[in-house]
Design an enzyme around this catalytic site. Structure first.
Site, short mmCIF file in Angstrom:
data_model
loop_
_atom_site.label_atom_id
_atom_site.label_comp_id
_atom_site.label_asym_id
_atom_site.label_seq_id
_atom_site.Cartn_x
_atom_site.Cartn_y
_atom_site.Cartn_z
N CYS A 50 -4.79 2.57 -3.65
CA CYS A 50 -3.53 3.07 -3.09
C CYS A 50 -2.39 2.10 -3.30
O CYS A 50 -1.53 1.93 -2.42
CB CYS A 50 -3.68 3.40 -1.60
SG CYS A 50 -4.75 4.79 -1.32
N GLN A 79 -4.54 -4.77 7.30
CA GLN A 79 -5.59 -5.65 6.79
C GLN A 79 -5.70 -6.94 7.59
O GLN A 79 -6.53 -7.79 7.27
CB GLN A 79 -5.35 -5.98 5.31
CG GLN A 79 -5.49 -4.80 4.38
CD GLN A 79 -6.92 -4.22 4.35
OE1 GLN A 79 -7.88 -4.87 4.78
NE2 GLN A 79 -7.05 -2.99 3.87
N LYS A 123 -10.16 0.04 10.59
CA LYS A 123 -10.28 -1.15 9.75
C LYS A 123 -10.54 -2.40 10.59
O LYS A 123 -10.56 -3.51 10.08
CB LYS A 123 -8.98 -1.34 8.95
CG LYS A 123 -8.78 -0.31 7.85
CD LYS A 123 -7.57 -0.65 7.00
CE LYS A 123 -7.05 0.54 6.24
NZ LYS A 123 -7.80 0.84 5.03
N ASP A 139 3.13 -4.24 8.20
CA ASP A 139 1.93 -3.42 8.07
C ASP A 139 0.73 -4.34 8.24
O ASP A 139 0.37 -5.08 7.33
CB ASP A 139 1.95 -2.75 6.70
CG ASP A 139 0.62 -2.07 6.36
OD1 ASP A 139 -0.31 -2.13 7.19
OD2 ASP A 139 0.53 -1.50 5.26
N HIS A 150 0.87 -1.18 0.00
CA HIS A 150 0.00 0.00 0.00
C HIS A 150 0.91 1.24 0.00
O HIS A 150 2.01 1.20 0.56
CB HIS A 150 -0.85 -0.05 1.27
CG HIS A 150 -1.89 1.02 1.39
ND1 HIS A 150 -1.60 2.29 1.81
CD2 HIS A 150 -3.23 1.00 1.16
CE1 HIS A 150 -2.72 3.00 1.84
NE2 HIS A 150 -3.73 2.25 1.45
C1 LIG Z 1 -2.33 -2.66 3.75
C2 LIG Z 1 -2.62 -1.27 4.20
N1 LIG Z 1 -1.66 -0.54 4.79
C3 LIG Z 1 -1.87 0.70 5.24
C4 LIG Z 1 -3.09 1.31 5.11
C5 LIG Z 1 -3.26 2.71 5.61
O1 LIG Z 1 -4.15 2.77 6.67
P1 LIG Z 1 -4.71 4.20 7.19
O2 LIG Z 1 -5.25 4.89 5.96
O3 LIG Z 1 -5.77 3.83 8.14
O4 LIG Z 1 -3.57 4.91 7.80
C6 LIG Z 1 -4.14 0.59 4.51
C7 LIG Z 1 -5.48 1.15 4.36
O5 LIG Z 1 -5.82 1.93 3.50
C8 LIG Z 1 -3.90 -0.72 4.05
O6 LIG Z 1 -4.87 -1.44 3.48
#
Ligand SMILES: Cc1ncc(COP(=O)(O)O)c(C=O)c1O
Ligand SMILES: Cc1ncc(COP(=O)(O)O)c(C=O)c1O
Lengths: 406, 139, 406, 139
Positions: A364, A203, A226, A200, A123
């Site tokens: 993203c 998910q 999430k 990370d 991401h």
């Molecule tokens: C795999 C992953 N990493 C990071 C993020 C970033 O999360 P946030 O937008 O809540 O900071 C997301 C969500 O959009 C994600 O799916």
């Protein structure tokens, strides 16, 4: 035992939007989950019964607020099976957690010519911070490749590691493909080379059991919104030995011990990293989310997601013209697809008109789209409230869409 | 379905399936890229300028039904126009597709509803914006 | 016209805690304000009717959430009388806002030997970021002094300014003393030397009219939770010309235009500064808070606070042994005091036992305490729900405390 | 008021008003600062060590009623003890004032409730902790 109807009825938005002939089939939980009543109630209860600023008060209300806040820290520690509650840092989300590690852990270690390894399926939040750090410091971003199934090519990892590697950053689960990555193996290989690993977990945290000790990862980042919790909340887990050596991320109230104009000294973990008034109500809501998840049981949740994944994959593969992007052997409840000749935005607009919320675009994850040479996908992702009946309805609508645009 | 058919008017669907002037022309004098990073839509526009008029306008690329149809109609309408005429037409289209105003050009009418669909406000106008920016830089 | 009873009844916590013989006199609004029902309701409504991730969705729910979010940006713009909504950046609080400016605006401008000016009465959040930045870059932190009344010595400012000065950082209102600083004059003097000014408006935004155009300040930072809004929200206002030249603060989703492994490009204002999923629900609540404030009218709120200030000051000055710390000519609804021989923590514990919530300690302003050569104060601060009757009760209890500890 | 009198037991109030061994002794062999940044409490302890025993223990400084009384009692109790005895007494006091356990030392009893008051858990133990850390570093 909980029934799916019982679970659905705990989500006011799901309930409300499906009342009186209206319909909402929410299939975008990878973007953000809906919130169970107990999370919403907890926010109301916090503002109605406990609201006060924390860590500094000598009255009952402030004591109550502080106690609830620190209690959530312990709940989160247990939830992800960390060793100490001091290793739990509250942040605003996964993105902030990752940037925090980039700025205060990796940046000071990174010299010209050093390297950071990311996977090919990150991401933007777990890619751009490392890329920009490398650009700033004249370091090299190395990409751990994936195969056409959307699986990390684990056998390539060792080749990328050396004394110059300062961090491996990898997602537990890809939000664009649904792949569950072999994080434990990645950590173990990286540690052979003395390289710390940031996972990370955005998910994963709300959908499968998280055990940072078993993974042995050095950092684990995730977002409250999430995992059925409030927006504006998130957690960075870090091994104490690393957190101890890191400089504070931000400066301000709550995180200092003494301040004179010439110099200041800073508090111990975890407060060192929590400058300013935190999202106190949000953290209270996060505690309710963790309770919701634990009451249902992560095993049940994970199984439910897997049932939907299998069912939907089968049904969707039957539809002519549909291609599923990402067919890893181990997947979470996320399906990315393309429909021949139909642009993802047309598909999602069509589905929206039928009460189905899915996401269209690059999620993203532009490098993932480039890898598969597609501009975007239509993404379906599951939460605890989704049913096989909803999947039947989805596939039916997708078939109609294909006819409509034919 | 009524609602959907508003957005995906039969004219839009027809242009989407069989776009006009849809071919690459690498020999063209001018080439423009119209790109929307949000959804990945990307069209290449090809044209020459003869006697201060747009000529041999064609396009190729990838986009949703709305952006593709809009680009197809764009190539039909703009071919042969002077830069001033192009700008006037741009304004007319913008008023219709972005501001939702009525228009006297029949081919534009189907785009009037586009701006009301979630996340779709940029689809209709994408190519038109890029073209306008390009010719403004020419001046 | 609103009655004070009517206003009090809009605060569930105030109402609830004063029911059935219980008592809560909440006099700690400078730490955080209580929340009116309409803010709490807005959170519930958001999660019940609009919850979705923003800026990326092609379905109704996501469109609604995005629209509400961007709408709040416009409301905030109007609320602080900024010129453009692109100048409004959502952050997690005043502390983050100030750190953002330190890292992305001042840091790149600051060379060895350069200077930053802060006032002698700053909250740690508007002091430590500048101090640490100076230490990191071998720059000099200059302190604009105050007098024994707790007023900035404006006549000293010009002496501190030079071509080396890169920023003046000053609070609009001191949280420790209540002083309203002559921010407009400070800005005008600093601008004569070409020096931009950051105003820490944390204690102003919820209590008095804010007009960034009239102040002509370059940055204005404030927190939602101190203006009757949710925790975890805040705003950084910045003049467009500065925001344009600044690098992004964090990297991740939502703030990028294109991403390849080698490089990325970033979105326009304000999104450049809003990486990751923001506190969407919190921002919705902040909109409700602004509506609450505007319905009451900032003029009314400011006047009410002034009435309480005058009344309490008079009553407290009558008590033998009480010294009010900070007697500036222009003050907001904050009173810091010491009671001869009684430690602030003993005073606040005593008051707590009588249902009065006040703050004791250094109020994140250690240098202010050092200036007055005291270890701390007992601080009383007002909100829209406070009454002169509550002040009568407070002074009565303080008198009893003095007797108790005699 | 019952509740308040639990915390501000008459013994605590008495020691607060008239603390024992309350004087500066800059000539002392050992000096320790006990400081709580949260509330600004700051005591200086002065003492000598004679024959491995604490001697001439006195204190001076600023703190709340609880911390001041606790420090006053501390000086009474610790004077003349060996380091081992100091540690044993520390444990007894910690169990009482921090963990809320019963104690056999009458002077400690008033501190048993301290830990239950909001934000006050550190007041009673402040001096004791600093002293213990000091002598542990001595070993
Ligand atoms: C795999 C992953 N990493 C990071 C993020 C970033 O999360 P946030 O937008 O809540 O900071 C997301 C969500 O959009 C994600 O799916
Ligand atoms: C004057 C002032 N500045 C800054 C802050 C920091 O605000 P926050 O903790 O909400 O970031 C505060 C509040 O504590 C304050 O009173």
């Amino acid at each position: 035992m909980k029934t799916i109807e019982g679970i659905r009825s705990e989500f006011p938005l799901i309930e409300g939007m499906n009342r009186e002939g209206n319909k909402l089939v929410y299939l975008d939980s990878a973007a953000t989950t809906q919130k169970p009543r107990q999370v919403i109630d907890q926010l109301v209860s916090y503002y109605t019964n406990s609201n006060a600023n924390i860590h500094r008060g000598t009255y009952d209300l402030a004591e109550k607020a502080t106690h609830e806040f620190e209690n959530t820290r312990k709940r989160i520690q247990q939830f992800i099976h960390a060793e100490k509650s001091e290793e739990i840092i509250f942040v605003s989300g996964a993105t902030e957690a990752i940037n925090l590690v980039a700025d205060t852990f990796v940046e000071p270690l990174l010299n010209i010519g050093d390297e950071i390894v990311v996977s090919a399926m990150e991401h933007h939040s777990n890619l751009v911070p490392w890329q920009q750090l490398c650009l700033r410091k004249n370091a090299l971003l190395q990409v751990l490749p994936m195969n056409k199934q959307g699986e990390i090519r684990l056998e390539k990892l060792a080749d990328l590691l050396s004394g110059k590697t300062k961090l491996v950053a990898v997602s537990h689960i890809s939000n664009a493909l649904g792949t569950i990555n072999p994080v434990k193996e990645i950590v173990s290989i990286a540690h052979e080379y003395g390289v710390p690993v940031l996972v990370d977990g955005a998910q994963n945290a709300g959908h499968h059991r998280t055990d940072v000790i078993e993974l042995d990862c050095d950092f684990y980042a995730f977002s409250g919104h999430k995992m059925y919790g409030p927006t504006g909340t998130g957690v960075l887990y870090g091994k104490e030995k690393w957190l101890e050596q890191m400089r504070p991320y931000r400066y301000g109230g709550e995180m200092v011990k003494t301040v004179r104009f010439e110099m200041s000294s800073f508090k111990e973990l975890p407060h060192k990293f929590e400058a300013g008034t935190p999202n106190i109500a949000g953290v209270a809501g996060l505690q309710a989310a963790v309770e919701f998840l634990e009451n249902l049981g992560m095993e049940y949740i994970s199984k439910h997601s897997n049932v939907l994944l299998q069912y939907a994959t089968e049904k969707l593969e039957e539809i002519k013209g549909i291609t599923i992007i990402g067919c890893a052997a181990r997947k979470s409840g996320i399906i990315s697809l393309t429909a021949k000749d139909i642009h993802p935005h047309d598909m999602s607009t069509y589905l929206n008109e039928h009460g189905i919320a899915v996401r269209a675009g690059h999620h993203c994850s532009l490098p993932v789209m480039n890898f598969f040479e597609i501009p975007g996908t239509t993404r379906i992702s599951f939460g605890v409230y989704n049913t096989t009946k909803e999947i039947d309805y989805l596939t039916q609508c997708i078939k109609k869409a294909i006819k409509y645009f034919a | 379905m009524q609602h959907l058919d508003d957005l995906y008017h039969e004219i839009i669907r027809a242009h989407n399936k069989n776009p006009e002037n849809y071919f690459k022309n690498e020999a063209a004098e001018c080439k423009i890229e119209a790109y929307n990073p949000l959804c990945g839509d990307q069209f290449h526009l090809y044209f020459d300028i003869h006697d201060k008029r747009i000529a041999n306008l064609s396009f190729h690329g990838y986009g949703c039904a709305v952006s593709k149809a809009s680009t197809s109609i764009f190539t039909e309408k703009m071919n042969g126009l002077t830069l001033e005429e192009v700008l006037a037409l741009y304004k007319n289209f913008h008023a219709c597709a972005v501001e939702g105003k009525n228009t006297d050009i029949n081919d534009f009418i189907p785009f009037q509803v586009a701006s009301r669909f979630p996340g779709r406000e940029k689809c209709a106008i994408l190519t038109w914006e890029s073209f306008k920016e390009y010719i403004e830089r020419l001046k």
